[in-house]
Design a protein around this motif. Structure first.
Motif, PDB file in Angstrom:
ATOM      1  N   SER A 123     -23.033  -9.571   0.435  1.00 22.03           N
ATOM      2  CA  SER A 123     -21.722  -9.045   0.805  1.00 22.03           C
ATOM      3  C   SER A 123     -20.892  -8.742  -0.442  1.00 22.03           C
ATOM      4  CB  SER A 123     -20.963 -10.064   1.659  1.00 22.03           C
ATOM      5  OG  SER A 123     -21.654 -10.369   2.836  1.00 22.03           O
ATOM      6  N   TYR A 124     -20.137  -7.651  -0.383  1.00 22.92           N
ATOM      7  CA  TYR A 124     -19.237  -7.230  -1.459  1.00 22.92           C
ATOM      8  C   TYR A 124     -19.970  -6.729  -2.707  1.00 22.92           C
ATOM      9  CZ  TYR A 124     -15.533  -9.499   1.231  1.00 22.92           C
ATOM     10  OH  TYR A 124     -14.657  -9.861   2.238  1.00 22.92           O
ATOM     11  N   ASN A 125     -21.276  -6.590  -2.626  1.00 17.69           N
ATOM     12  CA  ASN A 125     -22.053  -6.192  -3.792  1.00 17.69           C
ATOM     13  C   ASN A 125     -23.116  -5.176  -3.391  1.00 17.69           C
ATOM     14  OD1 ASN A 125     -21.382  -8.218  -6.240  1.00 17.69           O
ATOM     15  ND2 ASN A 125     -21.191  -9.307  -4.307  1.00 17.69           N
ATOM     16  N   GLY A 126     -23.652  -4.473  -4.409  1.00 19.63           N
ATOM     17  CA  GLY A 126     -24.679  -3.482  -4.134  1.00 19.63           C
ATOM     18  C   GLY A 126     -24.169  -2.422  -3.175  1.00 19.63           C
ATOM     19  N   GLU A 127     -24.980  -2.117  -2.157  1.00 24.88           N
ATOM     20  CA  GLU A 127     -24.592  -1.133  -1.147  1.00 24.88           C
ATOM     21  C   GLU A 127     -23.996  -1.786   0.103  1.00 24.88           C
ATOM     22  OE1 GLU A 127     -27.353   2.724  -1.635  1.00 24.88           O
ATOM     23  OE2 GLU A 127     -28.457   0.962  -0.909  1.00 24.88           O
ATOM     24  N   SER A 128     -23.869  -3.107   0.107  1.00 25.68           N
ATOM     25  CA  SER A 128     -23.244  -3.783   1.246  1.00 25.68           C
ATOM     26  C   SER A 128     -21.733  -3.573   1.214  1.00 25.68           C
ATOM     27  CB  SER A 128     -23.585  -5.274   1.239  1.00 25.68           C
ATOM     28  OG  SER A 128     -24.957  -5.470   1.507  1.00 25.68           O
ATOM     29  N   SER A 129     -21.092  -3.780   2.368  1.00 24.52           N
ATOM     30  CA  SER A 129     -19.661  -3.510   2.461  1.00 24.52           C
ATOM     31  C   SER A 129     -18.847  -4.687   1.947  1.00 24.52           C
ATOM     32  CB  SER A 129     -19.294  -3.196   3.910  1.00 24.52           C
ATOM     33  OG  SER A 129     -19.306  -4.366   4.712  1.00 24.52           O
ATOM     34  N   GLY A 130     -17.532  -4.497   1.926  1.00 24.95           N
ATOM     35  CA  GLY A 130     -16.609  -5.535   1.492  1.00 24.95           C
ATOM     36  C   GLY A 130     -15.749  -5.078   0.334  1.00 24.95           C
ATOM     37  N   GLU A 131     -14.455  -5.233   0.481  1.00 26.04           N
ATOM     38  CA  GLU A 131     -13.493  -4.911  -0.575  1.00 26.04           C
ATOM     39  C   GLU A 131     -12.611  -6.119  -0.820  1.00 26.04           C
ATOM     40  OE1 GLU A 131     -13.253  -2.231  -2.387  1.00 26.04           O
ATOM     41  OE2 GLU A 131     -14.714  -0.943  -1.357  1.00 26.04           O
ATOM     42  N   PRO A 132     -12.257  -6.381  -2.088  1.00 30.13           N
ATOM     43  CA  PRO A 132     -12.636  -5.656  -3.293  1.00 30.13           C
ATOM     44  C   PRO A 132     -14.095  -5.910  -3.664  1.00 30.13           C
ATOM     45  CG  PRO A 132     -11.416  -7.619  -3.895  1.00 30.13           C
ATOM     46  CD  PRO A 132     -11.380  -7.535  -2.390  1.00 30.13           C
ATOM     47  N   ARG A 133     -14.627  -5.065  -4.495  1.00 27.27           N
ATOM     48  CA  ARG A 133     -16.025  -5.186  -4.880  1.00 27.27           C
ATOM     49  C   ARG A 133     -16.241  -6.386  -5.810  1.00 27.27           C
ATOM     50  NH1 ARG A 133     -18.717  -3.676  -1.430  1.00 27.27           N
ATOM     51  NH2 ARG A 133     -20.528  -3.263  -2.739  1.00 27.27           N
ATOM     52  N   HIS A 134     -17.473  -6.861  -5.786  1.00 32.83           N
ATOM     53  CA  HIS A 134     -17.955  -7.880  -6.734  1.00 32.83           C
ATOM     54  C   HIS A 134     -17.303  -9.245  -6.551  1.00 32.83           C
ATOM     55  CE1 HIS A 134     -20.140  -4.645  -8.546  1.00 32.83           C
ATOM     56  NE2 HIS A 134     -19.035  -3.988  -8.814  1.00 32.83           N
ATOM     57  N   ILE A 135     -16.971  -9.580  -5.302  1.00 38.76           N
ATOM     58  CA  ILE A 135     -16.624 -10.962  -4.994  1.00 38.76           C
ATOM     59  C   ILE A 135     -17.900 -11.790  -4.998  1.00 38.76           C
ATOM     60  CG2 ILE A 135     -16.004 -12.450  -3.026  1.00 38.76           C
ATOM     61  CD1 ILE A 135     -13.764 -10.539  -2.381  1.00 38.76           C
ATOM     62  N   THR A 136     -17.813 -13.041  -5.426  1.00 38.70           N
ATOM     63  CA  THR A 136     -18.895 -13.999  -5.242  1.00 38.70           C
ATOM     64  C   THR A 136     -18.342 -15.177  -4.451  1.00 38.70           C
ATOM     65  OG1 THR A 136     -20.344 -15.627  -6.318  1.00 38.70           O
ATOM     66  CG2 THR A 136     -18.470 -14.848  -7.604  1.00 38.70           C
ATOM     67  N   SER A 137     -19.066 -15.555  -3.395  1.00 38.48           N
ATOM     68  CA  SER A 137     -18.582 -16.607  -2.500  1.00 38.48           C
ATOM     69  C   SER A 137     -19.754 -17.420  -1.980  1.00 38.48           C
ATOM     70  CB  SER A 137     -17.829 -15.985  -1.322  1.00 38.48           C
ATOM     71  OG  SER A 137     -17.690 -16.906  -0.268  1.00 38.48           O
ATOM     72  N   PRO A 138     -19.746 -18.743  -2.155  1.00 41.77           N
ATOM     73  CA  PRO A 138     -20.859 -19.549  -1.644  1.00 41.77           C
ATOM     74  C   PRO A 138     -20.969 -19.503  -0.126  1.00 41.77           C
ATOM     75  CG  PRO A 138     -19.061 -20.954  -2.398  1.00 41.77           C
ATOM     76  CD  PRO A 138     -18.740 -19.563  -2.851  1.00 41.77           C
ATOM     77  N   GLU A 139     -19.855 -19.447   0.576  1.00 45.86           N
ATOM     78  CA  GLU A 139     -19.881 -19.389   2.033  1.00 45.86           C
ATOM     79  C   GLU A 139     -20.416 -18.049   2.518  1.00 45.86           C
ATOM     80  OE1 GLU A 139     -19.152 -19.899   6.197  1.00 45.86           O
ATOM     81  OE2 GLU A 139     -19.477 -21.304   4.550  1.00 45.86           O
ATOM     82  N   LEU A 140     -19.895 -16.955   1.961  1.00 48.51           N
ATOM     83  CA  LEU A 140     -20.330 -15.632   2.394  1.00 48.51           C
ATOM     84  C   LEU A 140     -21.774 -15.362   2.017  1.00 48.51           C
ATOM     85  CD1 LEU A 140     -17.130 -13.575   1.497  1.00 48.51           C
ATOM     86  CD2 LEU A 140     -17.915 -14.218   3.776  1.00 48.51           C
ATOM     87  N   PHE A 141     -22.184 -15.798   0.834  1.00 46.22           N
ATOM     88  CA  PHE A 141     -23.550 -15.513   0.399  1.00 46.22           C
ATOM     89  C   PHE A 141     -24.571 -16.345   1.173  1.00 46.22           C
ATOM     90  CE2 PHE A 141     -22.558 -13.760  -4.140  1.00 46.22           C
ATOM     91  CZ  PHE A 141     -21.845 -12.719  -3.564  1.00 46.22           C
ATOM     92  N   ALA A 142     -24.186 -17.543   1.615  1.00 43.08           N
ATOM     93  CA  ALA A 142     -25.073 -18.298   2.505  1.00 43.08           C
ATOM     94  C   ALA A 142     -25.152 -17.608   3.866  1.00 43.08           C
ATOM     95  CB  ALA A 142     -24.575 -19.730   2.656  1.00 43.08           C
ATOM     96  N   GLU A 143     -24.025 -17.124   4.361  1.00 47.36           N
ATOM     97  CA  GLU A 143     -24.014 -16.399   5.639  1.00 47.36           C
ATOM     98  C   GLU A 143     -24.893 -15.158   5.587  1.00 47.36           C
ATOM     99  OE1 GLU A 143     -23.264 -14.260   9.165  1.00 47.36           O
ATOM    100  OE2 GLU A 143     -23.282 -16.399   8.705  1.00 47.36           O
ATOM    101  N   ASP A 144     -24.988 -14.519   4.409  1.00 46.15           N
ATOM    102  CA  ASP A 144     -25.851 -13.347   4.283  1.00 46.15           C
ATOM    103  C   ASP A 144     -27.290 -13.671   4.684  1.00 46.15           C
ATOM    104  OD1 ASP A 144     -23.717 -11.823   3.386  1.00 46.15           O
ATOM    105  OD2 ASP A 144     -24.215 -12.077   1.262  1.00 46.15           O
ATOM    106  N   PHE A 145     -27.750 -14.875   4.365  1.00 42.74           N
ATOM    107  CA  PHE A 145     -29.101 -15.281   4.770  1.00 42.74           C
ATOM    108  C   PHE A 145     -29.186 -15.427   6.288  1.00 42.74           C
ATOM    109  CE2 PHE A 145     -29.674 -16.332   0.319  1.00 42.74           C
ATOM    110  CZ  PHE A 145     -31.023 -16.046   0.118  1.00 42.74           C
ATOM    111  N   SER A 146     -28.203 -16.072   6.887  1.00 46.60           N
ATOM    112  CA  SER A 146     -28.234 -16.247   8.335  1.00 46.60           C
ATOM    113  C   SER A 146     -28.127 -14.904   9.055  1.00 46.60           C
ATOM    114  CB  SER A 146     -27.105 -17.177   8.785  1.00 46.60           C
ATOM    115  OG  SER A 146     -27.380 -18.511   8.398  1.00 46.60           O
TER     116      SER A 146
END
Length: 320
Positions: A84-107
């Motif tokens: 999320s928020y990186n590469g071609e995935s959506s989310g603004e502002p760009r280049h956020i890093t989040s342990p909760e969101l990045f774990a959710e990306d797996f689920s």
């Protein structure tokens, strides 16, 4: 190998098919991913499947895609995604890093794989590279649909930010980081644009870099080996707040009875993260140390990455 014209840092194997896909997380963010299958795989039978996250700051066209392709060649359905928020995935502002969101990306990847009629919902696993290793473990702690989890060159990003490199940060260091992040929030609001941590340089300086670890990352991300224009290295400065609040990996016993495979290199600067998780995790667990492998070698060195071990791990682990 230079960046290929289709923006992938590795060639597509003749015996593999790759399909771009999109799906949505429970936060409503659209994830861009690539689905890999063997070119001759049978859609009339159900298959084991794995979701694969890239190194922290990486994208699906780099190491995650390398792993997905190799797992597809071994008969798995494999999904490599942009966080999320990186590469071609959506989310603004760009280049956020989040342990909760990045774990959710797996689920969310597990959600998507479970919608495919040729995937067995009861045989789904996860692979995390570098920082995604920590996020994959976090996802597995709370998502029992992940029946087996493997990491390669794992980083615990939140632990490293909160506690410093090799747990060297003091309480005063943490307070200072939070004060700086709070001040940065005012600067971001006043400017209207969130500031980023330093990004990768346009080229590698002649002296190789400020320190051995940074030089190693530049060897992959800046040089032709793994360079990709959407993998810039920087994240929003204020993202540090989320990682400090989340803290280091904990409650790993929540994964108990589901197998964990930790792959690291005997020359990897990140090895201590895998050693720590191995010491804390419950059985079944296994630590594989690859001789002659540095951290970045476990991103793309198919001659060093133990794919036969990954295959056997998931073949049996997803049946448990």
């Amino acid at each position: 190998m230079p960046l290929l014209t289709d923006n992938y840092t590795f060639p597509l194997a003749a015996d593999v098919q790759r399909t771009p896909v999109r799906y949505v997380t429970r936060y409503g963010l659209e994830i861009a991913a690539d689905l890999y299958c063997a070119a001759d795989f049978d859609q009339n039978t159900v298959h084991q499947a794995v979701v694969i996250g890239p190194p922290h700051g990486g994208v699906k066209e780099q190491g995650a895609g390398v792993y997905a392709q190799e797992m597809a060649r071994r008969g798995f359905v494999a999904l490599a995604f942009d966080p999320s928020y990186n590469g071609e995935s959506s989310g603004e502002p760009r280049h956020i890093t989040s342990p909760e969101l990045f774990a959710e990306d797996f689920s969310a990847g597990i959600d998507f794989l479970g919608t495919l009629p040729y995937v067995d919902r009861n045989q789904l696993g996860a692979i995390g590279l570098c920082g995604s290793g920590g996020f994959a473990l976090s996802a597995a702690r709370v998502d029992p649909r992940i029946k087996a989890v493997a990491t390669a060159a794992m980083y615990d990003i939140s632990g490293a930010i909160r506690n410093g490199w090799q747990n060297s940060a003091s309480e005063e260091d943490r307070k200072s980081m939070l004060s700086e992040a709070a001040a940065q929030r005012w600067r971001d609001i006043d400017s209207g644009t969130p500031a980023l941590t330093p990004t990768f340089p346009a080229s590698i300086p002649s002296d190789g870099g400020p320190d051995p670890i940074t030089s190693e990352f530049w060897e992959y991300y800046v040089a032709d080996r793994g360079h990709h224009p959407r993998s810039i290295g920087g994240f929003t400065v204020t993202s540090a707040m989320s990682h400090i609040n989340f803290g280091e990996l904990r409650n790993l016993n929540d994964i108990a009875r589901r197998p964990i495979l930790l792959i690291t290199g005997d020359q990897a600067h990140s090895r201590y993260f895998s050693d720590d998780v191995y010491a804390q995790a419950s059985e079944p667990k296994e630590l594989v140390v690859v001789e002659g492998a540095r951290h970045i070698d476990l991103y793309d060195r198919t001659d060093l990455i133990p794919f036969d071990k990954l295959e056997s791990f998931f073949r049996s682990g997803l049946l448990a």
